[in-house]
Write a protein that holds these residues in place. Structure first.
Motif, PDB file in Angstrom:
ATOM      1  N   SER A  25       0.815  -1.226   0.000  1.00  0.00           N
ATOM      2  CA  SER A  25       0.000   0.000   0.000  1.00  0.00           C
ATOM      3  C   SER A  25       0.847   1.274   0.000  1.00  0.00           C
ATOM      4  CB  SER A  25      -0.942   0.014   1.217  1.00  0.00           C
ATOM      5  OG  SER A  25      -1.882  -1.037   1.141  1.00  0.00           O
ATOM      6  N   ALA A  26       2.167   1.111   0.044  1.00  0.00           N
ATOM      7  CA  ALA A  26       3.040   2.295   0.131  1.00  0.00           C
ATOM      8  C   ALA A  26       2.849   3.209  -1.074  1.00  0.00           C
ATOM      9  CB  ALA A  26       4.505   1.857   0.257  1.00  0.00           C
ATOM     10  N   GLU A  27       2.712   2.589  -2.255  1.00  0.00           N
ATOM     11  CA  GLU A  27       2.566   3.414  -3.461  1.00  0.00           C
ATOM     12  C   GLU A  27       1.183   4.074  -3.551  1.00  0.00           C
ATOM     13  OE1 GLU A  27       4.621   1.036  -6.866  1.00  0.00           O
ATOM     14  OE2 GLU A  27       4.618  -0.128  -5.009  1.00  0.00           O
ATOM     15  N   SER A  28       0.274   3.691  -2.677  1.00  0.00           N
ATOM     16  CA  SER A  28      -1.011   4.396  -2.581  1.00  0.00           C
ATOM     17  C   SER A  28      -0.902   5.600  -1.643  1.00  0.00           C
ATOM     18  CB  SER A  28      -2.105   3.456  -2.052  1.00  0.00           C
ATOM     19  OG  SER A  28      -2.363   2.418  -2.959  1.00  0.00           O
ATOM     20  N   GLY A  29       0.207   5.664  -0.904  1.00  0.00           N
ATOM     21  CA  GLY A  29       0.381   6.772   0.039  1.00  0.00           C
ATOM     22  C   GLY A  29       0.082   6.405   1.481  1.00  0.00           C
ATOM     23  N   VAL A  30      -0.012   5.102   1.771  1.00  0.00           N
ATOM     24  CA  VAL A  30      -0.227   4.664   3.156  1.00  0.00           C
ATOM     25  C   VAL A  30       1.147   4.372   3.770  1.00  0.00           C
ATOM     26  CG1 VAL A  30      -1.356   2.971   4.653  1.00  0.00           C
ATOM     27  CG2 VAL A  30      -2.419   3.607   2.471  1.00  0.00           C
TER      28      VAL A  30
END
Ligand code: OAD
Length: 263
Positions: A25-30
């Motif tokens: 989810s890092a690339e979603s901004g989480v």
């Protein structure tokens, strides 16, 4: 970049388990938990925010912190890594997605068979009764109160010192023991019992694949390591394995780390 032997293996795979962690989810901004600078547990102490004791000491602080994280995950979107995993489910007879994430992004991307090991931040339950509550009795109190018993409400996530939902863990272990291929994606592979799942799969003869830009304790034991962001690697994998015009695998085969562990 995707090794030819992995493509061939996946084209014949019947039972796939994917374990995901915060990295997906890092690339979603989480934010993730343990990465230097950006990880939540480098800025906050888990014992202050993610234990039942912390909640009882200061329920408002904990409720507010989770409300902030909840708002954050509802405002972001699934990324290509989530969508690629949802797509793989269509091609594989038995596909189980086991996630440590509480953000619900896999389901929003279209994944169906999702086992949430650590709960879901979008759900709320009664601290005393453990029962899910659709809507709390706001009445101005923070946290809101359970409409049935008046107890404090809390997020339906697993805190440190708490047991994972036993039926969910049992299903995850069963899937890991019986799969032919196990992916570990975007997790530091440090937090038990989730971290034991790839080892269980290894013991039972599965081909283990890791997708992570950083090395983890699993890296040296995985048959394949795809060292990159999951939002890039997973769509590439789907194209290479199930795409109509799969690129010529040999041209895309980089000897070295990506296949270095293949035995
Ligand atoms: P961590 O923060 O421990 O690890 C995140 C991993 O994601 C690291 O190994 C990164 O290298 C990797 N990563 C970062 N960006 C990535 C990307 N774009 N693509 C792929 N990988 C990437 O998070 P988890 O392993 O999920 O538990 O942590 C496990 C548990 O510890 C969490 O579920 C949470 C936490 O305390 C609870 O809250 C109970």
């Amino acid at each position: 970049m995707i090794p030819a032997t992995l493509i061939t293996h996946l084209q014949a795979a019947r039972r796939i388990v994917v374990l995901t962690g915060a990295g997906v989810s890092a690339e979603s901004g989480v934010p993730t938990f343990r990465e230097a600078q950006t990880g939540l547990w480098t800025r906050y102490r888990p014992e202050d925010l993610a234990t039942p004791e912390a909640f009882l000491r200061n329920p408002k602080l904990i409720w507010d912190w989770y409300s902030w994280r909840k708002k954050l995950v509802t405002e972001v979107q699934p990324n290509p890594g989530h969508y690629a995993l949802a797509e793989i489910e269509n091609y594989i007879a038995t596909f189980t997605l086991v996630t440590q994430n509480v953000d619900g992004l896999h389901q929003r991307a279209g994944s169906h068979n999702v086992l949430e090991l650590h709960g879901n931040i979008l759900r709320t339950k009664c601290f005393d009764e453990g029962t899910l509550v659709a809507k709390g009795d706001e009445n101005g109190s923070v946290p809101p109160r359970c409409p049935r018993c008046g107890g404090l409400l809390r997020p339906d996530v697993v805190w440190f010192g708490e047991l994972l939902p036993s039926d969910v863990l049992r299903q995850a272990m069963q899937a890991a023991q019986t799969c032919d291929t196990f992916f570990s994606v975007g997790t530091s592979a440090l937090v038990q019992p989730a971290a034991a799942l790839p080892w269980l799969a290894l013991e039972h003869g599965a081909v283990v694949v890791e997708v992570n830009p950083q090395a983890t304790p699993l890296t040296d034991h995985a048959a394949y390591v795809l060292p990159g962001p999951s939002g890039v690697v997973l769509p590439e994998l789907v194209r290479a394995v199930w795409g109509k015009n799969s690129p010529s695998t040999d041209e895309n085969h980089h000897p070295g780390r990506s296949e270095a562990n293949h035995s």
